[in-house]
Design a protein around this motif. Structure first.
Motif, PDB file in Angstrom:
ATOM      1  N   LEU A  84       9.355  10.132 -11.807  1.00 25.91           N
ATOM      2  CA  LEU A  84       9.129  11.561 -11.612  1.00 25.91           C
ATOM      3  C   LEU A  84       9.739  12.336 -12.774  1.00 25.91           C
ATOM      4  CD1 LEU A  84       7.803  13.359  -9.474  1.00 25.91           C
ATOM      5  CD2 LEU A  84      10.029  13.575  -8.385  1.00 25.91           C
ATOM      6  N   LEU A  85       8.952  13.218 -13.401  1.00 26.84           N
ATOM      7  CA  LEU A  85       9.412  13.957 -14.577  1.00 26.84           C
ATOM      8  C   LEU A  85      10.272  15.167 -14.237  1.00 26.84           C
ATOM      9  CD1 LEU A  85       6.138  13.910 -16.690  1.00 26.84           C
ATOM     10  CD2 LEU A  85       8.153  12.456 -16.933  1.00 26.84           C
ATOM     11  N   CYS A  86      10.014  15.799 -13.123  1.00 25.56           N
ATOM     12  CA  CYS A  86      10.820  16.960 -12.742  1.00 25.56           C
ATOM     13  C   CYS A  86      11.932  16.508 -11.795  1.00 25.56           C
ATOM     14  CB  CYS A  86       9.961  18.032 -12.091  1.00 25.56           C
ATOM     15  SG  CYS A  86       9.096  17.492 -10.618  1.00 25.56           S
ATOM     16  N   ARG A  87      12.965  17.333 -11.710  1.00 23.78           N
ATOM     17  CA  ARG A  87      14.063  16.995 -10.809  1.00 23.78           C
ATOM     18  C   ARG A  87      14.568  18.265 -10.152  1.00 23.78           C
ATOM     19  NH1 ARG A  87      19.342  17.910 -12.664  1.00 23.78           N
ATOM     20  NH2 ARG A  87      19.434  18.631 -14.801  1.00 23.78           N
ATOM     21  N   PHE A  88      15.301  18.105  -9.063  1.00 24.98           N
ATOM     22  CA  PHE A  88      15.888  19.246  -8.397  1.00 24.98           C
ATOM     23  C   PHE A  88      16.994  19.831  -9.254  1.00 24.98           C
ATOM     24  CE2 PHE A  88      14.213  17.094  -4.588  1.00 24.98           C
ATOM     25  CZ  PHE A  88      13.505  18.153  -4.051  1.00 24.98           C
ATOM     26  N   ARG A  89      16.945  21.135  -9.464  1.00 25.07           N
ATOM     27  CA  ARG A  89      18.001  21.805 -10.220  1.00 25.07           C
ATOM     28  C   ARG A  89      19.122  22.262  -9.304  1.00 25.07           C
ATOM     29  NH1 ARG A  89      14.840  26.226 -13.203  1.00 25.07           N
ATOM     30  NH2 ARG A  89      16.913  27.091 -13.342  1.00 25.07           N
ATOM     31  N   MET A  90      18.863  22.347  -8.016  1.00 27.52           N
ATOM     32  CA  MET A  90      19.873  22.770  -7.068  1.00 27.52           C
ATOM     33  C   MET A  90      20.634  21.529  -6.628  1.00 27.52           C
ATOM     34  SD  MET A  90      16.969  24.628  -6.956  1.00 27.52           S
ATOM     35  CE  MET A  90      15.945  23.905  -5.742  1.00 27.52           C
ATOM     36  N   ASP A  91      21.630  21.169  -7.426  1.00 32.76           N
ATOM     37  CA  ASP A  91      22.325  19.929  -7.140  1.00 32.76           C
ATOM     38  C   ASP A  91      23.715  20.136  -6.536  1.00 32.76           C
ATOM     39  OD1 ASP A  91      23.487  20.917  -9.402  1.00 32.76           O
ATOM     40  OD2 ASP A  91      23.202  19.134 -10.608  1.00 32.76           O
ATOM     41  N   GLN A 144       0.833  -1.201   0.000  1.00 31.83           N
ATOM     42  CA  GLN A 144       0.000   0.000   0.000  1.00 31.83           C
ATOM     43  C   GLN A 144       0.867   1.251   0.000  1.00 31.83           C
ATOM     44  OE1 GLN A 144      -2.848   0.151   3.176  1.00 31.83           O
ATOM     45  NE2 GLN A 144      -3.757   2.046   2.456  1.00 31.83           N
ATOM     46  N   GLN A 145       1.997   1.211   0.704  1.00 40.51           N
ATOM     47  CA  GLN A 145       2.902   2.360   0.733  1.00 40.51           C
ATOM     48  C   GLN A 145       3.486   2.622  -0.660  1.00 40.51           C
ATOM     49  OE1 GLN A 145       6.284   2.006   3.316  1.00 40.51           O
ATOM     50  NE2 GLN A 145       6.830   4.158   3.115  1.00 40.51           N
ATOM     51  N   THR A 146       3.881   1.575  -1.360  1.00 40.66           N
ATOM     52  CA  THR A 146       4.419   1.719  -2.710  1.00 40.66           C
ATOM     53  C   THR A 146       3.358   2.278  -3.649  1.00 40.66           C
ATOM     54  OG1 THR A 146       5.958  -0.109  -2.350  1.00 40.66           O
ATOM     55  CG2 THR A 146       5.500   0.490  -4.639  1.00 40.66           C
ATOM     56  N   GLU A 147       2.146   1.772  -3.544  1.00 38.48           N
ATOM     57  CA  GLU A 147       1.049   2.273  -4.371  1.00 38.48           C
ATOM     58  C   GLU A 147       0.797   3.752  -4.106  1.00 38.48           C
ATOM     59  OE1 GLU A 147      -2.507  -0.118  -4.295  1.00 38.48           O
ATOM     60  OE2 GLU A 147      -1.335  -1.959  -4.394  1.00 38.48           O
ATOM     61  N   GLN A 148       0.864   4.146  -2.818  1.00 39.94           N
ATOM     62  CA  GLN A 148       0.657   5.545  -2.450  1.00 39.94           C
ATOM     63  C   GLN A 148       1.756   6.429  -3.047  1.00 39.94           C
ATOM     64  OE1 GLN A 148      -1.881   7.047  -0.960  1.00 39.94           O
ATOM     65  NE2 GLN A 148      -0.872   9.047  -1.062  1.00 39.94           N
ATOM     66  N   ILE A 149       2.994   5.980  -2.981  1.00 39.63           N
ATOM     67  CA  ILE A 149       4.115   6.748  -3.543  1.00 39.63           C
ATOM     68  C   ILE A 149       3.956   6.896  -5.050  1.00 39.63           C
ATOM     69  CG2 ILE A 149       6.609   6.676  -4.007  1.00 39.63           C
ATOM     70  CD1 ILE A 149       6.911   5.502  -1.150  1.00 39.63           C
ATOM     71  N   LEU A 150       3.584   5.817  -5.732  1.00 37.03           N
ATOM     72  CA  LEU A 150       3.389   5.884  -7.179  1.00 37.03           C
ATOM     73  C   LEU A 150       2.240   6.824  -7.548  1.00 37.03           C
ATOM     74  CD1 LEU A 150       3.993   2.156  -8.194  1.00 37.03           C
ATOM     75  CD2 LEU A 150       5.529   4.119  -8.496  1.00 37.03           C
ATOM     76  N   ALA A 151       1.175   6.817  -6.762  1.00 37.04           N
ATOM     77  CA  ALA A 151       0.055   7.731  -7.002  1.00 37.04           C
ATOM     78  C   ALA A 151       0.513   9.178  -6.816  1.00 37.04           C
ATOM     79  CB  ALA A 151      -1.104   7.404  -6.063  1.00 37.04           C
ATOM     80  N   GLU A 152       1.344   9.432  -5.819  1.00 33.16           N
ATOM     81  CA  GLU A 152       1.859  10.780  -5.582  1.00 33.16           C
ATOM     82  C   GLU A 152       2.791  11.219  -6.710  1.00 33.16           C
ATOM     83  OE1 GLU A 152       3.498  10.777  -1.620  1.00 33.16           O
ATOM     84  OE2 GLU A 152       1.531  10.437  -0.720  1.00 33.16           O
ATOM     85  N   ILE A 153       3.577  10.296  -7.247  1.00 31.82           N
ATOM     86  CA  ILE A 153       4.442  10.612  -8.389  1.00 31.82           C
ATOM     87  C   ILE A 153       3.590  10.997  -9.595  1.00 31.82           C
ATOM     88  CG2 ILE A 153       6.000   9.589 -10.116  1.00 31.82           C
ATOM     89  CD1 ILE A 153       7.350   8.088  -7.769  1.00 31.82           C
ATOM     90  N   ARG A 154       2.545  10.234  -9.862  1.00 34.07           N
ATOM     91  CA  ARG A 154       1.665  10.546 -10.996  1.00 34.07           C
ATOM     92  C   ARG A 154       1.008  11.911 -10.806  1.00 34.07           C
ATOM     93  NH1 ARG A 154       0.913   4.903 -10.519  1.00 34.07           N
ATOM     94  NH2 ARG A 154      -0.901   5.169  -9.179  1.00 34.07           N
TER      95      ARG A 154
END
Length: 109
Positions: A65-72, A3-13
């Motif tokens: 995830l399509l976006c990424r942190f630019r402050m690397d 359920q945790q993995t499903e929740q993370i994937l839903a948040e990514i979408r």
């Protein structure tokens, strides 16, 4: 799948959908500003600008995830988080971080 993995994937979408909709709106409103704020290339902006709602939904539905942190780097993160600094220095630090990121955007273009 847990359920945790499903929740993370839903948040990514959800993040992907929000990001693509925001990106498309920014590109259509002010292309030059969008390129800077999003840190994307002209070619990427061209593709995002013409996506239909169905295409946006399809692209957003992936599990990456399509976006990424630019402050690397530590310098930019230090400026943005102001560890140990007063509020008076906050605006200056954010301005400095923006200048650094703008320079990096120019280098990448």
């Amino acid at each position: 799948m847990s359920q945790q993995t499903e929740q993370i994937l839903a948040e990514i979408r959800e993040a992907n959908l929000s990001y693509l909709m925001l990106a498309q709106n920014l590109i259509r409103a002010d292309r030059a500003e969008a390129l800077f704020r999003l840190g994307i290339s002209e070619e990427t902006a061209d593709m995002i600008a013409v996506l239909s709602p169905a295409q946006i939904m399809r692209v957003a539905s992936g599990n990456t995830l399509l976006c990424r942190f630019r402050m690397d780097d530590d310098l930019v993160w230090g400026l943005l988080t102001n560890h140990g600094k007063t509020a008076a220095n906050d605006a200056t630090s954010r301005l400095h971080a923006s200048i650094l990121m703008a320079g990096r955007h120019q280098e990448a273009a």
